[in-house]
Design a protein around this motif. Structure first.
Motif, PDB file in Angstrom:
ATOM      1  N   GLY A  41       0.785  -1.239   0.000  1.00  0.00           N
ATOM      2  CA  GLY A  41       0.000   0.000   0.000  1.00  0.00           C
ATOM      3  C   GLY A  41       0.813   1.283   0.000  1.00  0.00           C
ATOM      4  O   GLY A  41       0.319   2.325   0.424  1.00  0.00           O
ATOM      5  N   ILE A  42       2.017   1.233  -0.482  1.00  0.00           N
ATOM      6  CA  ILE A  42       2.860   2.425  -0.504  1.00  0.00           C
ATOM      7  C   ILE A  42       2.544   3.243  -1.756  1.00  0.00           C
ATOM      8  O   ILE A  42       2.560   2.714  -2.858  1.00  0.00           O
ATOM      9  N   SER A  43       2.282   4.520  -1.562  1.00  0.00           N
ATOM     10  CA  SER A  43       1.970   5.384  -2.706  1.00  0.00           C
ATOM     11  C   SER A  43       3.235   6.040  -3.226  1.00  0.00           C
ATOM     12  O   SER A  43       4.195   6.264  -2.486  1.00  0.00           O
ATOM     13  N   GLU A  44       3.223   6.353  -4.498  1.00  0.00           N
ATOM     14  CA  GLU A  44       4.380   6.952  -5.162  1.00  0.00           C
ATOM     15  C   GLU A  44       4.718   8.322  -4.590  1.00  0.00           C
ATOM     16  O   GLU A  44       5.872   8.725  -4.549  1.00  0.00           O
ATOM     17  N   THR A  45       3.711   9.019  -4.109  1.00  0.00           N
ATOM     18  CA  THR A  45       3.921  10.380  -3.619  1.00  0.00           C
ATOM     19  C   THR A  45       4.291  10.435  -2.139  1.00  0.00           C
ATOM     20  O   THR A  45       4.653  11.492  -1.645  1.00  0.00           O
ATOM     21  N   SER A  46       4.199   9.299  -1.458  1.00  0.00           N
ATOM     22  CA  SER A  46       4.541   9.289  -0.032  1.00  0.00           C
ATOM     23  C   SER A  46       6.054   9.423   0.139  1.00  0.00           C
ATOM     24  O   SER A  46       6.836   9.170  -0.781  1.00  0.00           O
ATOM     25  N   GLU A  47       6.463   9.791   1.340  1.00  0.00           N
ATOM     26  CA  GLU A  47       7.894   9.905   1.647  1.00  0.00           C
ATOM     27  C   GLU A  47       8.595   8.567   1.435  1.00  0.00           C
ATOM     28  O   GLU A  47       9.678   8.498   0.840  1.00  0.00           O
ATOM     29  N   LEU A  48       7.942   7.503   1.890  1.00  0.00           N
ATOM     30  CA  LEU A  48       8.508   6.171   1.731  1.00  0.00           C
ATOM     31  C   LEU A  48       8.568   5.776   0.255  1.00  0.00           C
ATOM     32  O   LEU A  48       9.553   5.183  -0.197  1.00  0.00           O
ATOM     33  N   GLY A  49       7.543   6.121  -0.497  1.00  0.00           N
ATOM     34  CA  GLY A  49       7.522   5.844  -1.928  1.00  0.00           C
ATOM     35  C   GLY A  49       8.669   6.517  -2.657  1.00  0.00           C
ATOM     36  O   GLY A  49       9.296   5.937  -3.554  1.00  0.00           O
ATOM     37  N   ILE A  93      11.570   7.333  -1.339  1.00  0.00           N
ATOM     38  CA  ILE A  93      12.798   6.645  -0.937  1.00  0.00           C
ATOM     39  C   ILE A  93      12.943   5.336  -1.719  1.00  0.00           C
ATOM     40  O   ILE A  93      14.021   5.020  -2.232  1.00  0.00           O
ATOM     41  N   ILE A  94      11.844   4.603  -1.829  1.00  0.00           N
ATOM     42  CA  ILE A  94      11.867   3.310  -2.524  1.00  0.00           C
ATOM     43  C   ILE A  94      12.193   3.487  -4.000  1.00  0.00           C
ATOM     44  O   ILE A  94      12.875   2.650  -4.603  1.00  0.00           O
ATOM     45  N   THR A  95      11.752   4.574  -4.587  1.00  0.00           N
ATOM     46  CA  THR A  95      12.034   4.839  -5.995  1.00  0.00           C
ATOM     47  C   THR A  95      13.533   4.829  -6.267  1.00  0.00           C
ATOM     48  O   THR A  95      13.974   4.408  -7.335  1.00  0.00           O
ATOM     49  N   LYS A  96      14.313   5.243  -5.284  1.00  0.00           N
ATOM     50  CA  LYS A  96      15.770   5.254  -5.440  1.00  0.00           C
ATOM     51  C   LYS A  96      16.359   3.843  -5.412  1.00  0.00           C
ATOM     52  O   LYS A  96      17.506   3.652  -5.786  1.00  0.00           O
ATOM     53  N   ARG A  97      15.583   2.881  -4.947  1.00  0.00           N
ATOM     54  CA  ARG A  97      16.023   1.475  -4.884  1.00  0.00           C
ATOM     55  C   ARG A  97      15.181   0.608  -5.824  1.00  0.00           C
ATOM     56  O   ARG A  97      14.944  -0.560  -5.560  1.00  0.00           O
ATOM     57  N   SER A  98      14.748   1.175  -6.904  1.00  0.00           N
ATOM     58  CA  SER A  98      13.784   0.521  -7.787  1.00  0.00           C
ATOM     59  C   SER A  98      14.267  -0.816  -8.342  1.00  0.00           C
ATOM     60  O   SER A  98      13.459  -1.734  -8.524  1.00  0.00           O
ATOM     61  N   GLU A  99      15.554  -0.958  -8.604  1.00  0.00           N
ATOM     62  CA  GLU A  99      16.057  -2.203  -9.195  1.00  0.00           C
ATOM     63  C   GLU A  99      15.787  -3.412  -8.311  1.00  0.00           C
ATOM     64  O   GLU A  99      15.497  -4.498  -8.805  1.00  0.00           O
ATOM     65  N   ILE A 100      15.868  -3.235  -7.008  1.00  0.00           N
ATOM     66  CA  ILE A 100      15.612  -4.339  -6.074  1.00  0.00           C
ATOM     67  C   ILE A 100      14.186  -4.855  -6.255  1.00  0.00           C
ATOM     68  O   ILE A 100      13.955  -6.059  -6.315  1.00  0.00           O
ATOM     69  N   PHE A 113      10.176 -15.221   1.555  1.00  0.00           N
ATOM     70  CA  PHE A 113      10.922 -13.964   1.447  1.00  0.00           C
ATOM     71  C   PHE A 113       9.970 -12.802   1.161  1.00  0.00           C
ATOM     72  O   PHE A 113      10.029 -11.757   1.807  1.00  0.00           O
ATOM     73  N   GLN A 114       9.080 -12.999   0.208  1.00  0.00           N
ATOM     74  CA  GLN A 114       8.167 -11.929  -0.185  1.00  0.00           C
ATOM     75  C   GLN A 114       7.247 -11.521   0.981  1.00  0.00           C
ATOM     76  O   GLN A 114       7.000 -10.338   1.186  1.00  0.00           O
ATOM     77  N   ILE A 115       6.794 -12.482   1.726  1.00  0.00           N
ATOM     78  CA  ILE A 115       5.954 -12.184   2.891  1.00  0.00           C
ATOM     79  C   ILE A 115       6.725 -11.309   3.883  1.00  0.00           C
ATOM     80  O   ILE A 115       6.192 -10.330   4.413  1.00  0.00           O
ATOM     81  N   ARG A 116       7.970 -11.633   4.115  1.00  0.00           N
ATOM     82  CA  ARG A 116       8.785 -10.852   5.057  1.00  0.00           C
ATOM     83  C   ARG A 116       9.042  -9.440   4.542  1.00  0.00           C
ATOM     84  O   ARG A 116       8.974  -8.470   5.301  1.00  0.00           O
ATOM     85  N   VAL A 117       9.317  -9.302   3.260  1.00  0.00           N
ATOM     86  CA  VAL A 117       9.532  -7.973   2.676  1.00  0.00           C
ATOM     87  C   VAL A 117       8.262  -7.137   2.785  1.00  0.00           C
ATOM     88  O   VAL A 117       8.294  -5.985   3.227  1.00  0.00           O
ATOM     89  N   ILE A 118       7.124  -7.723   2.411  1.00  0.00           N
ATOM     90  CA  ILE A 118       5.859  -6.986   2.468  1.00  0.00           C
ATOM     91  C   ILE A 118       5.513  -6.613   3.902  1.00  0.00           C
ATOM     92  O   ILE A 118       5.072  -5.485   4.166  1.00  0.00           O
ATOM     93  N   THR A 119       5.732  -7.514   4.831  1.00  0.00           N
ATOM     94  CA  THR A 119       5.467  -7.206   6.244  1.00  0.00           C
ATOM     95  C   THR A 119       6.312  -6.019   6.696  1.00  0.00           C
ATOM     96  O   THR A 119       5.809  -5.096   7.341  1.00  0.00           O
ATOM     97  N   GLY A 120       7.586  -6.014   6.341  1.00  0.00           N
ATOM     98  CA  GLY A 120       8.461  -4.895   6.689  1.00  0.00           C
ATOM     99  C   GLY A 120       8.007  -3.591   6.059  1.00  0.00           C
ATOM    100  O   GLY A 120       7.977  -2.547   6.715  1.00  0.00           O
ATOM    101  N   LEU A 121       7.622  -3.646   4.789  1.00  0.00           N
ATOM    102  CA  LEU A 121       7.147  -2.440   4.105  1.00  0.00           C
ATOM    103  C   LEU A 121       5.853  -1.919   4.733  1.00  0.00           C
ATOM    104  O   LEU A 121       5.683  -0.708   4.903  1.00  0.00           O
ATOM    105  N   GLU A 122       4.964  -2.831   5.080  1.00  0.00           N
ATOM    106  CA  GLU A 122       3.708  -2.416   5.729  1.00  0.00           C
ATOM    107  C   GLU A 122       3.984  -1.734   7.066  1.00  0.00           C
ATOM    108  O   GLU A 122       3.358  -0.721   7.391  1.00  0.00           O
TER     109      GLU A 122
END
Length: 160
Positions: free
Chosen positions: A13-21, A23-30, A143-152
């Motif tokens: 549920g991370i939006s592109e315009t959010s602060e977190l979004g 930051i994540i844009t800078k790590r897009s390749e991952i 792995f994906q569950i853990r990543v999503i949990t952390g992002l949430e």
């Protein structure tokens, strides 16, 4: 597919315009590489004993057991149309009474998997390469569950 349409970011549920979004844009390749990995384990060219529908159902099953309902529903859409969270309802030669306990153990108690667990899969007719494919699927979804949990959690903290 845009960066924020990847499964991990869409489900969290991370939006592109959010602060977190931003930051994540800078790590897009991952996240792009993670999406490629998801597509590879769910829809590989060489399926072996696990059809795309069955792979999607296994991913759904693991996600549901981890209480990730959005992720489970996402995978369920790629399973057989008659599939439920508890039954893949697709043609398979694999005995689910042997498969499901292994999936449960490997996804929730990996350290408890023993040689005997692999032997049971082999005796049920799974080739070694299919067991490897199954373990790759389980590992990726876990792995994906853990990543999503952390992002949430990060998203929730940023919004509080």
């Amino acid at each position: 597919m845009t960066l924020l349409e990847t499964t991990a970011l869409k489900i969290s549920g991370i939006s592109e315009t959010s602060e977190l979004g931003k930051i994540i844009t800078k790590r897009s390749e991952i996240f792009k590489m993670s999406q490629i990995a998801e597509n590879s384990v769910i829809f590989p060219k060489a399926c072996g004993a696990f059809s795309h529908e069955l792979r999607a159902w296994i991913a759904c099953y693991i996600s549901k057991k981890a209480n990730h309902i959005k992720l489970a529903n996402k995978f369920l859409k790629n399973a057989n149309k008659k599939a439920t969270w508890t039954n893949p309802n697709c043609k398979t030669k694999i005995d689910l009474k042997i498969l499901i306990p292994f999936v449960d153990k490997a996804s929730n108690n990996t350290k408890d998997v023993e040689a005997n667990d692999i032997t049971k899969l082999q005796k049920a007719g799974l080739a070694d390469e299919d067991i490897v494919r199954l373990c790759q699927l389980i590992a990726f979804v876990s792995f994906q569950i853990r990543v999503i949990t952390g992002l949430e959690l990060m998203n929730r903290e940023k919004n509080e």
